[in-house]
Write a protein that holds these residues in place. Structure first.
Motif, PDB file in Angstrom:
ATOM      1  N   GLY A  68       0.831  -1.296  -0.175  1.00  0.00           N
ATOM      2  CA  GLY A  68      -0.030   0.006  -0.033  1.00  0.00           C
ATOM      3  C   GLY A  68       0.917   1.146  -0.159  1.00  0.00           C
ATOM      4  N   MET A  69       2.065   1.151   1.037  1.00  0.00           N
ATOM      5  CA  MET A  69       2.783   2.299   0.970  1.00  0.00           C
ATOM      6  C   MET A  69       3.761   2.670  -0.388  1.00  0.00           C
ATOM      7  SD  MET A  69       1.944   4.173   3.459  1.00  0.00           S
ATOM      8  CE  MET A  69       3.603   5.277   3.507  1.00  0.00           C
ATOM      9  N   ILE A  70       3.885   1.492  -1.128  1.00  0.00           N
ATOM     10  CA  ILE A  70       4.706   1.603  -2.362  1.00  0.00           C
ATOM     11  C   ILE A  70       3.677   2.210  -3.474  1.00  0.00           C
ATOM     12  CG2 ILE A  70       5.576   0.333  -4.550  1.00  0.00           C
ATOM     13  CD1 ILE A  70       6.630  -1.816  -2.162  1.00  0.00           C
ATOM     14  N   PHE A  71       2.631   1.767  -3.526  1.00  0.00           N
ATOM     15  CA  PHE A  71       1.658   2.283  -4.283  1.00  0.00           C
ATOM     16  C   PHE A  71       1.316   3.809  -4.008  1.00  0.00           C
ATOM     17  CE2 PHE A  71       0.573  -2.131  -5.743  1.00  0.00           C
ATOM     18  CZ  PHE A  71       0.669  -1.814  -7.027  1.00  0.00           C
ATOM     19  N   LEU A  72       1.334   4.168  -2.786  1.00  0.00           N
ATOM     20  CA  LEU A  72       0.994   5.619  -2.496  1.00  0.00           C
ATOM     21  C   LEU A  72       2.164   6.468  -2.691  1.00  0.00           C
ATOM     22  CD1 LEU A  72      -0.699   7.557  -1.033  1.00  0.00           C
ATOM     23  CD2 LEU A  72       0.219   7.044   1.101  1.00  0.00           C
ATOM     24  N   MET A 104       8.661  11.428  -1.488  1.00  0.00           N
ATOM     25  CA  MET A 104       7.861  10.329  -1.702  1.00  0.00           C
ATOM     26  C   MET A 104       8.884   8.928  -1.455  1.00  0.00           C
ATOM     27  SD  MET A 104       4.980  11.366  -1.761  1.00  0.00           S
ATOM     28  CE  MET A 104       5.479  12.779  -0.660  1.00  0.00           C
ATOM     29  N   MET A 105       9.995   9.086  -1.629  1.00  0.00           N
ATOM     30  CA  MET A 105      10.906   8.057  -1.233  1.00  0.00           C
ATOM     31  C   MET A 105      11.070   7.856   0.088  1.00  0.00           C
ATOM     32  SD  MET A 105      15.134   7.674  -1.946  1.00  0.00           S
ATOM     33  CE  MET A 105      15.623   8.834  -0.978  1.00  0.00           C
ATOM     34  N   PHE A 106      11.218   9.098   0.759  1.00  0.00           N
ATOM     35  CA  PHE A 106      11.108   9.305   2.342  1.00  0.00           C
ATOM     36  C   PHE A 106       9.814   8.680   3.121  1.00  0.00           C
ATOM     37  CE2 PHE A 106      14.482  12.679   1.974  1.00  0.00           C
ATOM     38  CZ  PHE A 106      15.431  11.646   2.244  1.00  0.00           C
ATOM     39  N   THR A 107       8.498   8.927   2.224  1.00  0.00           N
ATOM     40  CA  THR A 107       7.379   8.417   2.725  1.00  0.00           C
ATOM     41  C   THR A 107       7.398   7.024   2.503  1.00  0.00           C
ATOM     42  OG1 THR A 107       6.457  10.377   1.968  1.00  0.00           O
ATOM     43  CG2 THR A 107       4.979   8.451   2.036  1.00  0.00           C
ATOM     44  N   PHE A 108       7.885   6.228   1.821  1.00  0.00           N
ATOM     45  CA  PHE A 108       7.857   4.672   1.671  1.00  0.00           C
ATOM     46  C   PHE A 108       8.794   4.408   2.709  1.00  0.00           C
ATOM     47  CE2 PHE A 108      10.018   0.776   0.658  1.00  0.00           C
ATOM     48  CZ  PHE A 108       8.869  -0.117   0.788  1.00  0.00           C
ATOM     49  N   LEU A 109       9.959   5.050   3.174  1.00  0.00           N
ATOM     50  CA  LEU A 109      10.803   4.490   4.050  1.00  0.00           C
ATOM     51  C   LEU A 109      10.233   4.604   5.589  1.00  0.00           C
ATOM     52  CD1 LEU A 109      14.199   5.662   2.632  1.00  0.00           C
ATOM     53  CD2 LEU A 109      13.258   3.415   2.509  1.00  0.00           C
ATOM     54  N   ILE A 110       9.021   5.428   5.642  1.00  0.00           N
ATOM     55  CA  ILE A 110       8.291   5.226   7.095  1.00  0.00           C
ATOM     56  C   ILE A 110       8.274   4.022   7.534  1.00  0.00           C
ATOM     57  CG2 ILE A 110       6.230   5.700   7.956  1.00  0.00           C
ATOM     58  CD1 ILE A 110       6.128   8.487   6.429  1.00  0.00           C
ATOM     59  N   VAL A 111       8.049   2.718   6.587  1.00  0.00           N
ATOM     60  CA  VAL A 111       7.890   1.580   6.829  1.00  0.00           C
ATOM     61  C   VAL A 111       9.031   1.026   7.578  1.00  0.00           C
ATOM     62  CG1 VAL A 111       6.125   1.266   4.950  1.00  0.00           C
ATOM     63  CG2 VAL A 111       8.456   0.369   4.841  1.00  0.00           C
ATOM     64  N   THR A 112      10.135   1.649   7.700  1.00  0.00           N
ATOM     65  CA  THR A 112      11.275   0.876   8.366  1.00  0.00           C
ATOM     66  C   THR A 112      11.472   1.423   9.836  1.00  0.00           C
ATOM     67  OG1 THR A 112      12.602   2.919   7.745  1.00  0.00           O
ATOM     68  CG2 THR A 112      12.450   1.358   5.880  1.00  0.00           C
ATOM     69  N   SER A 113      12.689   0.977  10.279  1.00  0.00           N
ATOM     70  CA  SER A 113      12.790   1.175  11.701  1.00  0.00           C
ATOM     71  C   SER A 113      13.047   2.902  11.720  1.00  0.00           C
ATOM     72  CB  SER A 113      14.025   0.430  12.485  1.00  0.00           C
ATOM     73  OG  SER A 113      15.244   0.615  11.606  1.00  0.00           O
ATOM     74  N   VAL A 119       9.440  10.419   8.919  1.00  0.00           N
ATOM     75  CA  VAL A 119       8.008  11.334   8.906  1.00  0.00           C
ATOM     76  C   VAL A 119       8.442  12.915   8.827  1.00  0.00           C
ATOM     77  CG1 VAL A 119       6.347  12.060  10.689  1.00  0.00           C
ATOM     78  CG2 VAL A 119       6.656   9.721  10.145  1.00  0.00           C
ATOM     79  N   ILE A 120       9.615  13.116   9.516  1.00  0.00           N
ATOM     80  CA  ILE A 120      10.102  14.480   9.783  1.00  0.00           C
ATOM     81  C   ILE A 120      10.527  14.803   8.134  1.00  0.00           C
ATOM     82  CG2 ILE A 120      12.133  15.873  10.476  1.00  0.00           C
ATOM     83  CD1 ILE A 120      11.805  14.457  13.209  1.00  0.00           C
TER      84      ILE A 120
END
Length: 195
Positions: A68-72, A104-113, A119-120
């Motif tokens: 879902g985050m990849i597509f977003l 948007m690359m950082f947005t996907f990386l929200i799924v990581t640790s 988020v920032i």
């Protein structure tokens, strides 16, 4: 035809996948570690990404949420790239296209640790791009879009303030409100904006 609707298609796919993820989330929230399932007023979307749910059970929702985050992220990248072509000022066009895509690359990386840092970074870059877009919208006679931009900015800034202040009781609801306002603005700009 596909190029014209790639943002909409991606957002629909992302939303479906994230909704499916909420159905598979085992349970637990900050307010009740033993709750069952995903509570829209108590859980954060980021709860869907963890290997284990807050209640300690294995989290099968994470795979749905990752996709879902990849597509977003891809959808919003496509939006920034496409929308930037409507901006006549070269420097502003490059900022919206490049910073929007990077955000948007950082947005996907929200799924990581690295969730909090991402988020920032993603929020900062998104808000810079949205500010640039808002400036150009304010130069038009599209009053509804002006209002929508201001509302989205206010909701987003309020949510970030609550995040920084640690107001976690209301933050899950504000997170979803921010998501809805951003998606509404993006789709409205995609289909109704003429600069």
């Amino acid at each position: 035809m596909l190029k014209k609707h790639v943002v909409l298609i991606g957002i629909i796919l992302s939303s479906i996948l994230l909704l499916i993820a909420t159905q598979y989330y085992p349970g637990g929230s900050m307010s009740n570690k033993n709750s069952i399932g995903f509570d829209w007023t108590k859980n954060f979307i980021s709860n869907l990404f963890a290997e284990n749910a807050i209640n300690g059970n294995e989290n099968p929702a994470r795979y749905w949420a990752y996709f879902g985050m990849i597509f977003l992220s891809l959808s919003l990248t496509a939006f920034f790239v496409q929308f930037s072509t409507k901006i006549s000022h070269k420097g502003s066009r490059l900022i919206v296209r490049n910073l929007g895509s990077l955000g948007m690359m950082f947005t996907f990386l929200i799924v990581t640790s690295y969730h909090d840092l991402m988020v920032i970074l993603s929020s900062t870059l998104f808000l810079v791009c949205l500010f640039y877009i808002t400036v150009f919208i304010f130069k038009t006679k599209q009053h509804f879009l002006k209002l929508l931009c201001v509302i989205c900015l206010l909701i987003f800034y309020t949510t970030l303030y609550l995040y920084g202040a640690g107001a976690f009781d209301i933050l899950p609801v504000m997170q979803k409100l921010t998501f809805v306002s951003v998606i509404s603005l993006v789709l409205t700009l995609q289909y109704r904006c003429t600069l």
